[in-house]
Structures are given as C-alpha cells and as structure tokens.
Design a protein around this motif. Sequence first.
Motif, PDB file in Angstrom:
ATOM      1  N   ARG A  59       0.831  -1.204   0.000  1.00  0.00           N
ATOM      2  CA  ARG A  59       0.000   0.000   0.000  1.00  0.00           C
ATOM      3  C   ARG A  59       0.865   1.254   0.000  1.00  0.00           C
ATOM      4  O   ARG A  59       0.495   2.267  -0.608  1.00  0.00           O
ATOM      5  CB  ARG A  59      -0.930  -0.011   1.222  1.00  0.00           C
TER       6      ARG A  59
ATOM      7  N   GLU B 156       1.780   1.925  -3.486  1.00  0.00           N
ATOM      8  CA  GLU B 156       0.597   2.414  -4.203  1.00  0.00           C
ATOM      9  C   GLU B 156       0.339   3.882  -3.887  1.00  0.00           C
ATOM     10  O   GLU B 156       0.009   4.680  -4.782  1.00  0.00           O
ATOM     11  CB  GLU B 156      -0.630   1.591  -3.818  1.00  0.00           C
ATOM     12  N   HIS B 157       0.466   4.261  -2.613  1.00  0.00           N
ATOM     13  CA  HIS B 157       0.211   5.637  -2.216  1.00  0.00           C
ATOM     14  C   HIS B 157       1.129   6.608  -2.948  1.00  0.00           C
ATOM     15  O   HIS B 157       0.699   7.675  -3.408  1.00  0.00           O
ATOM     16  CB  HIS B 157       0.386   5.795  -0.700  1.00  0.00           C
TER      17      HIS B 157
ATOM     18  N   LEU C 121       0.065   6.785  -6.657  1.00  0.00           N
ATOM     19  CA  LEU C 121      -1.204   7.479  -6.856  1.00  0.00           C
ATOM     20  C   LEU C 121      -1.110   8.957  -6.466  1.00  0.00           C
ATOM     21  O   LEU C 121      -1.747   9.816  -7.089  1.00  0.00           O
ATOM     22  CB  LEU C 121      -2.313   6.788  -6.063  1.00  0.00           C
TER      23      LEU C 121
ATOM     24  N   GLU D 274      -7.299   6.519  -2.144  1.00  0.00           N
ATOM     25  CA  GLU D 274      -7.856   5.253  -1.667  1.00  0.00           C
ATOM     26  C   GLU D 274      -9.000   4.778  -2.553  1.00  0.00           C
ATOM     27  O   GLU D 274      -9.178   3.564  -2.742  1.00  0.00           O
ATOM     28  CB  GLU D 274      -8.332   5.392  -0.216  1.00  0.00           C
TER      29      GLU D 274
ATOM     30  N   ARG E  43      -8.030   2.622  -5.329  1.00  0.00           N
ATOM     31  CA  ARG E  43      -7.681   1.258  -4.933  1.00  0.00           C
ATOM     32  C   ARG E  43      -8.918   0.382  -4.730  1.00  0.00           C
ATOM     33  O   ARG E  43      -8.787  -0.802  -4.466  1.00  0.00           O
ATOM     34  CB  ARG E  43      -6.842   1.293  -3.642  1.00  0.00           C
ATOM     35  N   ARG E  44     -10.095   0.973  -4.838  1.00  0.00           N
ATOM     36  CA  ARG E  44     -11.351   0.235  -4.644  1.00  0.00           C
ATOM     37  C   ARG E  44     -11.835  -0.315  -5.985  1.00  0.00           C
ATOM     38  O   ARG E  44     -11.801   0.391  -7.002  1.00  0.00           O
ATOM     39  CB  ARG E  44     -12.430   1.139  -4.047  1.00  0.00           C
TER      40      ARG E  44
END
Length: 343
Positions: A9, A12-13, A16, A220, A223-224
């Motif tokens: 994560r 990813e953060h 993004l 976030e 990421r959904r």
Amino acid sequence: MAQSIQSHRKDEHVFLAEKYFQAAASAGFDQVRLLHNPLPELAVADVSVRPSLFGWRWPFFINAMTGGSAQTQALNAQLAAVAAACDLAIASGSQSVAIREPALAGSFTVLREHAPSAFILGNLGADADAAALHRAVAMLDADAIELHLNAVQELVMPEGDRDFHWLANLQRLVAESPVPVVVKEVGFGMTREALARLRQAGVHVVDLGGRGGTNFVTIENARRPDRDYAYLADFGQTTVESLLEAQGCGMAVIATGGVRTPLDVLKALRLGAGAVGISGLILHWLIQDGQAATIARLSAWQAQLPALMAAVGAQDLAALRHVPVVLSPALEAYARQRNLALP
C-alpha cells in the motif's frame, strides 16, 4: 519474502499521489489577499523568518510522506538528504507498518542516517499504544512525533479501520510521550470544536491538514474495485478554512495542504500558522526532477520568503500577523456562518 498488503500500500500511495498531483491546488490561498504596502520601510537583510515552533530556523518543513517498502526507503533517503542540505525539519510517513513488521524499519531509519542533525518528527496513527509510540520515537531518534487523524481515509481505504475512538487515547499518549506530540489531520481539515477538544486533552501543537493538496479520498478510492467513493473528493475543510477555524485556539498551529508557492506560505503564516508543512509538491519535484533540483527549489523559497516579508513591511512573523488581509466573499461567508473571528 512476499511483500505484505501494508507495505505494498505504501508503494501504491506514492504512485497514486504523483498520478493525481495537481499543480494548481485548491486549498483556498487564492481567496486570501495580502494588501500591498508601497512604503515597507524595511530591508530584506533585516527580516527574520525564524518561527517560535521547536526552535526551527525556517517556518516551513518537509511534512509526512512515506516509508514502509524498498521503494519508499530510497525516497526517504533522498528526502532526508534534501532536509539536511536545506536545514529543514522533516516528518516521517506513518511508522505503523514498521511496528508490525520490524524488517521494514530501515525504510524509516534512513531519515536519521541521511539527516543526522535534522529535527525529525516520527509518525503514528491516533490509535497507537504507548509501547508503539516509544518504539517509533526510538526508531528515528525522533525530536517529536505526529499522531495522525485519518477517519475519512480509513473509511475509503478498502482494508481500512472502522473504529475511531481516539480522543482518550490521544490524551494518554500526549501525557506519556517522551517528545512533543503534534496531532495531525491528513487532508480533511479541522473545526473549532475539534480543536477545543484536543486542547482539553492536553494537545499543544496541531497540524490542520486541510483539504486542497494530496487527496486521500482520490488515492484510496482508486484502490477500490468499484471506485464508489468519488463523491467525497471535495469533502472537508480547506487549509485556509481550517486556519480560520483555528483563530484563537490556544495551540501552536501548523498548516499543511496544497501549499504551492512561497506566497502560500506567507498567507498561511499571516493567518496564524506557526509553521507550514509541504508534502505532495516536494514529492512531485523529487520524482520528476530529482534531488538536486528539489534542493535548488527549496533554497529559492528560502531566499524568496524574507523578500516577500520585506515587501509587505513585516520584519518578523509577529509583525506579519498585523499585515492587512482581505478575504474573498466566500471565505467571509464561511467565517460568518461559523461565527469565527476574522484574522
């Protein structure tokens, strides 16, 4: 060893945050005008920009970003080198992942390795226990620690928490911490009421973390699987609205969120911030242009801020608070509806 969800994560953060970086932020600074003084009667050489907060040399710093993976370890090493070169304080990203997975601690300890003399702030969530706090401070030999409030982020995060009973725990952590505590929002702002409750709990320093910079709903939500929380992208109070909420709060205030220019720093300081945090912009510079260019840009800010102070006739930050300011009709209406004192 396979990378954990928490460590992945972190990567990813970063990806993004850069993907959704906006050069033109929406933190409200464009709705604040500092009035021009044609007779400043001041030389740049006579200006002091030294804040009272923590004895720092500069009133802005590199705020919390990252850590928790091999990729973010490299970024933290570069960020620390930038902090050391510019004599800036620097805050770590959340160390919770390294508390759970001690093998990842190196992605945070590089901050102290590459900035041995810097003022470093550790970082944990508001739900951390005292043992974790002591481990986080020791991990970085931290001079202070941020405890972040991120309820909206957790709600949108696919694997996020759903229990936000934080205030009593914050009170305990502030009392037990071996270093100063900064209670920090992550980008949705604060209200006068929340600030009063934090002060009652013994908090002395807050980071307002206003909307307008890095947007953790957008991050976030990406990421959904169904991207079903997009409607919350503009939720919360902007950085400037949060500064209005913080007028007379009785605590030292840090303003973070959507800072893009030295003039934004000046406006935040005029509205009551004791210091200004910068995160997404510095990460963007570092990723796009590298360490040397990031140092050069921050050095330029350090030269420009005293010049701007002289231009408005403010010899120091205390004098800056008296520079005339005009708010947009929208900000004035916000302050009126919230019964807030105008700055």
